[in-house]
Motif scaffolding. Structure first.
Motif, mmCIF file in Angstrom:
data_model
loop_
_atom_site.group_PDB
_atom_site.id
_atom_site.type_symbol
_atom_site.label_atom_id
_atom_site.label_comp_id
_atom_site.label_asym_id
_atom_site.label_seq_id
_atom_site.Cartn_x
_atom_site.Cartn_y
_atom_site.Cartn_z
ATOM 1 N N UNK A 111 0.854 -1.184 0.000
ATOM 2 C CA UNK A 111 0.000 0.000 0.000
ATOM 3 C C UNK A 111 0.888 1.231 0.000
ATOM 4 N N UNK A 112 0.751 2.100 -0.984
ATOM 5 C CA UNK A 112 1.548 3.321 -1.084
ATOM 6 C C UNK A 112 0.634 4.508 -1.354
ATOM 7 N N UNK A 113 1.204 5.683 -1.229
ATOM 8 C CA UNK A 113 0.426 6.898 -1.542
ATOM 9 C C UNK A 113 1.382 8.019 -1.931
ATOM 10 N N UNK A 114 0.873 8.961 -2.686
ATOM 11 C CA UNK A 114 1.605 10.166 -3.028
ATOM 12 C C UNK A 114 1.383 11.230 -1.976
ATOM 13 N N UNK A 115 1.791 12.476 -2.236
ATOM 14 C CA UNK A 115 1.548 13.574 -1.276
ATOM 15 C C UNK A 115 0.051 13.753 -1.046
ATOM 16 N N UNK A 116 -0.331 13.773 0.218
ATOM 17 C CA UNK A 116 -1.747 13.904 0.579
ATOM 18 C C UNK A 116 -1.957 15.189 1.372
ATOM 19 N N UNK A 117 -2.993 15.939 1.067
ATOM 20 C CA UNK A 117 -3.184 17.258 1.691
ATOM 21 C C UNK A 117 -3.974 17.181 2.988
ATOM 22 N N UNK A 118 -4.060 18.319 3.634
ATOM 23 C CA UNK A 118 -5.008 18.529 4.725
ATOM 24 C C UNK A 118 -6.157 19.352 4.155
ATOM 25 N N UNK A 119 -7.371 18.828 4.227
ATOM 26 C CA UNK A 119 -8.512 19.463 3.562
ATOM 27 C C UNK A 119 -9.631 19.716 4.563
ATOM 28 N N UNK A 120 -10.641 20.414 4.089
ATOM 29 C CA UNK A 120 -11.838 20.674 4.892
ATOM 30 C C UNK A 120 -12.945 19.772 4.365
ATOM 31 N N UNK A 121 -13.342 18.784 5.148
ATOM 32 C CA UNK A 121 -14.346 17.843 4.668
ATOM 33 C C UNK A 121 -14.924 17.073 5.860
ATOM 34 N N UNK A 122 -15.547 15.930 5.552
ATOM 35 C CA UNK A 122 -16.172 15.077 6.560
ATOM 36 C C UNK A 122 -15.211 13.940 6.903
ATOM 37 N N UNK A 123 -14.728 13.905 8.124
ATOM 38 C CA UNK A 123 -13.726 12.921 8.533
ATOM 39 C C UNK A 123 -14.251 11.493 8.428
ATOM 40 N N UNK A 124 -15.394 11.240 9.032
ATOM 41 C CA UNK A 124 -15.917 9.863 9.064
ATOM 42 C C UNK A 124 -16.298 9.387 7.667
ATOM 43 N N UNK A 125 -16.893 10.273 6.868
ATOM 44 C CA UNK A 125 -17.270 9.889 5.517
ATOM 45 C C UNK A 125 -16.047 9.524 4.683
ATOM 46 N N UNK A 126 -15.005 10.357 4.754
ATOM 47 C CA UNK A 126 -13.788 10.072 3.978
ATOM 48 C C UNK A 126 -13.151 8.771 4.425
ATOM 49 N N UNK A 127 -13.189 8.498 5.726
ATOM 50 C CA UNK A 127 -12.633 7.240 6.227
ATOM 51 C C UNK A 127 -13.369 6.054 5.612
ATOM 52 N N UNK A 128 -14.705 6.112 5.574
ATOM 53 C CA UNK A 128 -15.478 5.016 4.990
ATOM 54 C C UNK A 128 -15.201 4.855 3.496
ATOM 55 N N UNK A 129 -15.046 5.972 2.775
ATOM 56 C CA UNK A 129 -14.763 5.905 1.342
ATOM 57 C C UNK A 129 -13.436 5.199 1.097
ATOM 58 N N UNK A 130 -12.386 5.669 1.783
ATOM 59 C CA UNK A 130 -11.061 5.073 1.576
ATOM 60 C C UNK A 130 -11.028 3.625 2.051
ATOM 61 N N UNK A 131 -11.687 3.356 3.168
ATOM 62 C CA UNK A 131 -11.693 1.987 3.692
ATOM 63 C C UNK A 131 -12.371 1.033 2.708
ATOM 64 N N UNK A 132 -13.516 1.432 2.168
ATOM 65 C CA UNK A 132 -14.230 0.557 1.242
ATOM 66 C C UNK A 132 -13.481 0.379 -0.075
#
Length: 473
Positions: A340-361
């Motif tokens: 599992x790798x990733x490129x540069x990832x930002x700090x954004x303004x959004x929904x924490x729990x929703x983004x976690x579920x998106x990436x997890x799924x």
């Protein structure tokens, strides 16, 4: 505070607005469903009443002064009666609008005739007569357009007869005007009157069609808005029922499934020496079915609870969030020896729990559909765009045929048998609903046997002042 309020109430702007509201509330009659052109004709008339009293002083003051100098008592009385009549039809309640119109026309018409009589000069009086006839075309229905023309024709013939017969009128009218001059001038009045009677209704006819189309469109829009309100009310009611259903599903339905699983396990443990292989297989199938049903209920509950208001907007460190996802899925990652790798990832303004579920799924989906015998390779990247953040997750899995790109996001849709790949068919449906609830978009690129890349966007929420402050920091 009371002093300030008194000053504001005495201000010219406030006084004019109160005067306007008074005149319109007194005179204006708006009938539901009336012709839109009639509505604007009535509106024009009441607006005329609104301004006629302040503006009539322009003609009244010189008229009164002239009447005083020349001892024209009749003209002075006529001016006073005209002002009183205008005040009455503009401020007395209970008078039908049609009556107000005819009284107004009568007052102005009488002023025109009196000016011709008293001043011995046809100019001002004839101008009043022409103005009255044009005004009648503007504020009365189309069938009354010729009324002013006939009145003016009768007035011109009347004064022409007075001149021809040399009827003495105290020397004010007959002496300074000869018949030829009167015919020349009055015929121009009749000509202009006829032109206006013919042309203005033609203009109104096109305007009337336009107004009617706008009126019908507005009515249709109002009906659609009412239908939309009813639909929203029905949707709200159905959402309430759905929330109640999910509550029942998450609590009441899970208990029987736990009992089935528990008793089947107990049955296998206590009577295993008395069961043959087929009996044990039946028990395992029953336990697996109950377990799958419970997971399906949990996923359905998770799906139904996805609403924008259920997860606040906050500052999200996507790299730290992705690390949490990797930690959550670490047993499966180690089992498959995934990279599992990733490129540069930002700090954004959004929904924490929703983004976690998106990436997890999405990561879980990539792990699940890896090629047999080939360690999964999964990479997360991000790109900043003008109004959104664009994320994509690429894998080297089995890929998807293009004909199934839309189907995989549908709830409970599966492309494989459950014995080949486990799951409930809810993961990507949850991802799609979350992304769209955040006002983003999701799509994919894939070929069978060559891996898949899922793309999704997240709005920057730049219009939110709190979001702008967090972005600056």
């Amino acid at each position: 505070m009371e002093k300030q309020r008194a000053i504001e109430e005495d201000s010219p702007k406030t006084f004019i607005e109160r005067y306007r509201r008074h005149v319109f509330s007194t005179c204006f009659e708006s009938v539901p469903g009336e012709d839109p052109l009639d509505y604007w004709k009535n509106y024009l008339f009441v607006t005329t009443l609104l301004f006629i009293i302040p503006l009539c002083s322009i003609a009244l003051i010189p008229g009164v002064y002239l009447s005083y100098l020349t001892s024209l008592t009749g003209l002075l009385i006529a001016d006073i009666l005209a002002v009183v009549g205008l005040l009455l039809i503009a401020h007395v309640r209970g008078i039908p609008l049609a009556v107000r119109k005819w009284v107004f026309i009568g007052i102005i018409y009488a002023i025109g005739l009196i000016l011709i009589y008293y001043l011995g000069n046809y100019g001002p009086g004839l101008l009043y007569l022409l103005a009255v006839s044009v005004f009648m075309i503007l504020v009365f229905p189309e069938n009354a357009a010729w009324t002013g023309f006939y009145l003016n024709l009768a007035a011109c013939l009347l004064f022409g007869g007075v001149i021809y017969l040399r009827i003495p009128l105290d020397g004010r009218f007959s002496s300074p005007i000869d018949l030829q001059t009167w015919i020349a001038i009055s015929s121009n009045l009749i000509f202009l009157n006829a032109v206006f009677v013919v042309l203005i209704p033609k203009l109104f006819k096109g305007l009337q069609e336009s107004l009617r189309e706008q009126y019908l469109l507005r009515r249709k829009l109002e009906e659609q808005q009412e239908a939309l309100k009813r639909s929203l009310s029905e949707v709200k009611s159905k959402n309430t029922d759905l929330e109640h259903f999910t509550y029942v599903a998450s609590h009441d339905l899970q208990e029987p499934l736990r009992m089935v699983t528990g008793f089947m396990s107990l049955l296998e443990k206590r009577y295993s020496d008395q069961l043959d292989a087929k009996g044990k297989t039946y028990i395992r199938h029953a336990v697996d079915g109950a377990t799958r049903m419970r997971q399906l209920i949990l996923d359905l509950l998770k799906y139904s609870r996805i609403h924008p208001g259920t997860d606040p907007i906050e500052e999200v460190d996507v790299q730290r969030l992705f690390d949490e996802v990797i930690h959550t899925l670490s047993p499966e990652i180690r089992r498959l020896d995934a990279t599992i790798t990733h490129g540069p990832l930002p700090t954004i303004i959004s929904h924490h729990s929703f983004l976690f579920l998106v990436l997890q799924n999405l990561v879980s989906n990539a792990l699940k559909y890896a090629k047999r015998g080939i360690p999964p390779e999964i990479h997360l990247s991000c790109e900043e765009q003008e109004e959104t953040w664009l994320f994509w997750i690429r894998d080297n899995g089995i890929g998807i045929e293009q004909e199934y790109f839309e189907r995989i996001f549908v709830i409970f849709q599966r492309l494989h048998q459950k014995d080949a790949y486990d799951g409930t068919g809810m993961g990507l449906a949850i991802v799609k609903k979350i992304v769209e609830s955040m006002e983003g978009k999701i799509w994919l690129q894939s070929r069978a046997g060559q891996g898949t890349t899922f793309y999704f966007t997240v709005p920057k929420h730049a219009s939110n002042p709190k979001s702008q402050a967090l972005l600056r920091t």
